[in-house]
Design an enzyme around this catalytic site. Structure first.
Site, mmCIF file in Angstrom:
data_model
loop_
_atom_site.group_PDB
_atom_site.id
_atom_site.type_symbol
_atom_site.label_atom_id
_atom_site.label_comp_id
_atom_site.label_asym_id
_atom_site.label_seq_id
_atom_site.Cartn_x
_atom_site.Cartn_y
_atom_site.Cartn_z
ATOM 1 N N ALA A 287 -41.349 -50.880 15.409
ATOM 2 C CA ALA A 287 -41.353 -50.702 16.138
ATOM 3 C C ALA A 287 -42.401 -49.722 14.688
ATOM 4 C CB ALA A 287 -41.530 -49.891 16.804
ATOM 5 N N CYS A 403 -39.996 -49.367 2.566
ATOM 6 C CA CYS A 403 -40.253 -48.426 1.307
ATOM 7 C C CYS A 403 -40.356 -47.987 1.056
ATOM 8 C CB CYS A 403 -41.665 -47.505 2.502
ATOM 9 S SG CYS A 403 -40.979 -46.745 3.290
#
Length: 468
Positions: A287, A403
């Site tokens: 999600a 990331c």
């Protein structure tokens, strides 16, 4: 009509402050007040800037949304350099500047240096007015004097950094903490570090994910033109459009679910290596859905199961899936203890990380990162990799994504995992990728895209399970 008085005629009595408080705020002054509120709350908490910015945007005229975002995120990006200028111009350390004045001063300095839509004299006067509503007349006079001094030379080269340590000097000039600058100098060298610092301080463009099954980028671009949104194909990700003008979120194409907003680097990282037709994919910590949607954009016939521990985030992913008319199977599960066993061709696990590849989007993160936090996140990431590995079929792929551009959160995590699992090995990506994606393969199984002018930074490591 109340006559506007120059700052030199300010009185010091309480009656003056009451008269000023009763004067209605201009639209621009309201934006500055909102920006100061968001800036203060963000710096005083561990919450994302969006937690406060989203609420401020709801109370703001839509025509001022762009300015409000720019003032908040721009000031957060340039915070350290702004503070360097304030200290130099005031002759005081920050600790001796009244706390209530810091947000108005910082926002005004950002405007003077980096925005030209508001004249310098207006930026100074508005900051003085704002200060007058927060403190006594002496504080407003202080703001006036400091900002007028800065406004005479609003150029970065006019405020030199007298610092011998290269990392500290770069940190001040490019507004990053010493911790990150030192780490990147060691890992990437001076040239690449300066490129990262420069990219992190640029406004982030908006990227859209188009879907191959619906015709891809060209028909989407035509639809958006009808809604006065200008886009162009992105260089790296094959299904990505970069927005050049307009707001696609108000478009009919958005309402029809024709695209998903996702950074170009994130889109590309999700399909390293490219998925095969009809792959069975497990997306761990999925999600709000970016990796799953990018995989389905590239291979619409993939069978995707998406798991996340957060019910709230899964609910967001369900809403996103419904708008996009996609139907991945959603499952609430702890990534460290998944209810599956070796049935997936590809397991993608999005590790918790410091987010150092996304600082242009989340500039507040760089003022919170610590070495201890990086170590804590790396340890947590290791448990997710171990939990995801058992879901990979023999011969299948384990794709580890972050990331972050920190080796401790990437290479070190995977190296520790490989020491304990002899049935996995790094997969050579050279035969899987074509340029320009192939240009970012750094080593066997290691793909990394550093932050650059048009995109965030991501790291992907691909492992393959032994066939027998």
């Amino acid at each position: 009509m109340t006559r506007r008085r120059p700052i030199r005629n300010l009185g010091s009595g309480p009656g003056w402050r009451r008269r000023r408080a009763e004067a209605p705020l201009t639209a621009h002054a309201k934006v500055r007040e909102s920006a100061a509120f968001v800036l203060e709350r963000t710096l005083d908490s561990r919450a994302p800037a969006s937690t406060f910015l989203d609420g401020a945007l709801e109370r703001c005229d839509p025509r001022d949304h762009g300015l409000l975002r720019e003032l908040v995120l721009g000031t957060l990006r340039w915070l350290r350099f702004i503070d360097h200028v304030l200290v130099s111009a005031s002759g005081r350390p920050l600790s001796r500047i009244q706390r209530a004045l810091l947000a108005p001063l910082r926002i005004a300095v950002y405007q003077l240096f980096f925005l030209d839509r508001v004249p310098a004299h207006a930026a100074v006067n508005e900051a003085v007015e704002q200060a007058a509503g927060r403190t006594h007349a002496g504080g407003a006079s202080f703001v006036n004097g400091v900002l007028r001094r800065i406004a005479r030379s609003p150029r970065r080269d006019a405020w030199p950094v007298e610092e011998g340590d290269p990392a500290v000097r770069l940190g001040i000039l490019h507004s990053h903490p010493d911790l990150l600058v030192e780490r990147w100098l060691r890992t990437y060298g001076e040239k690449r570090t300066i490129a990262i610092l420069t990219a992190n301080n640029r406004p982030k463009p908006l990227h859209l994910l188009a879907f191959r099954e619906r015709g891809g980028r060209a028909p989407l671009a035509e639809q958006l033109i009808d809604d006065d949104v200008g886009v162009e194909p992105s260089v790296l990700a094959p299904h990505c459009l970069t927005v050049r003008w307009g707001n696609p979120l108000f478009s009919e194409a958005y309402r029809r679910g024709a695209f998903y907003v996702q950074d170009e680097a994130s889109q590309l990282a999700a399909i390293v290596p490219p998925p095969a037709p009809r792959e069975r994919v497990l997306d761990v910590a999925a999600a709000p859905g970016g990796k799953t949607f990018a995989l389905l954009a590239d291979q619409p016939d993939a069978y995707c199961v998406a798991t996340d521990l957060s019910l709230e985030r899964l609910h967001t992913m369900r809403r996103n899936s419904a708008r996009l008319a996609l139907a991945p199977l959603l499952c609430a599960a702890d990534g460290a203890a998944l209810p599956f066993r070796d049935g997936f061709d590809r397991v993608v696990v999005d590790l918790p990380c410091s987010g150092t590849g996304t600082l242009r989007k989340h500039p507040e993160l760089k003022w919170r990162i610590s070495a201890a936090e990086i170590d804590r996140l790396a340890e947590q990431a290791g448990s997710l990799v171990r939990g995801a590995a058992d879901c990979v079929r023999p011969g299948g792929l384990l794709v580890v994504v972050t990331c972050s551009i920190e080796p401790e959160e990437n290479e070190d995590v995977v190296s520790a995992f490989l020491e304990s699992r002899s049935d996995f090995d790094l997969r050579d990506l050279s035969a899987d990728l074509r340029r320009p994606a192939a240009d970012h393969v750094e080593a066997s199984g290691l793909w990394r895209l550093l932050p650059a002018e048009g995109h965030d930074g991501f790291t992907v490591q691909t492992l393959q399970r032994a066939a027998g």
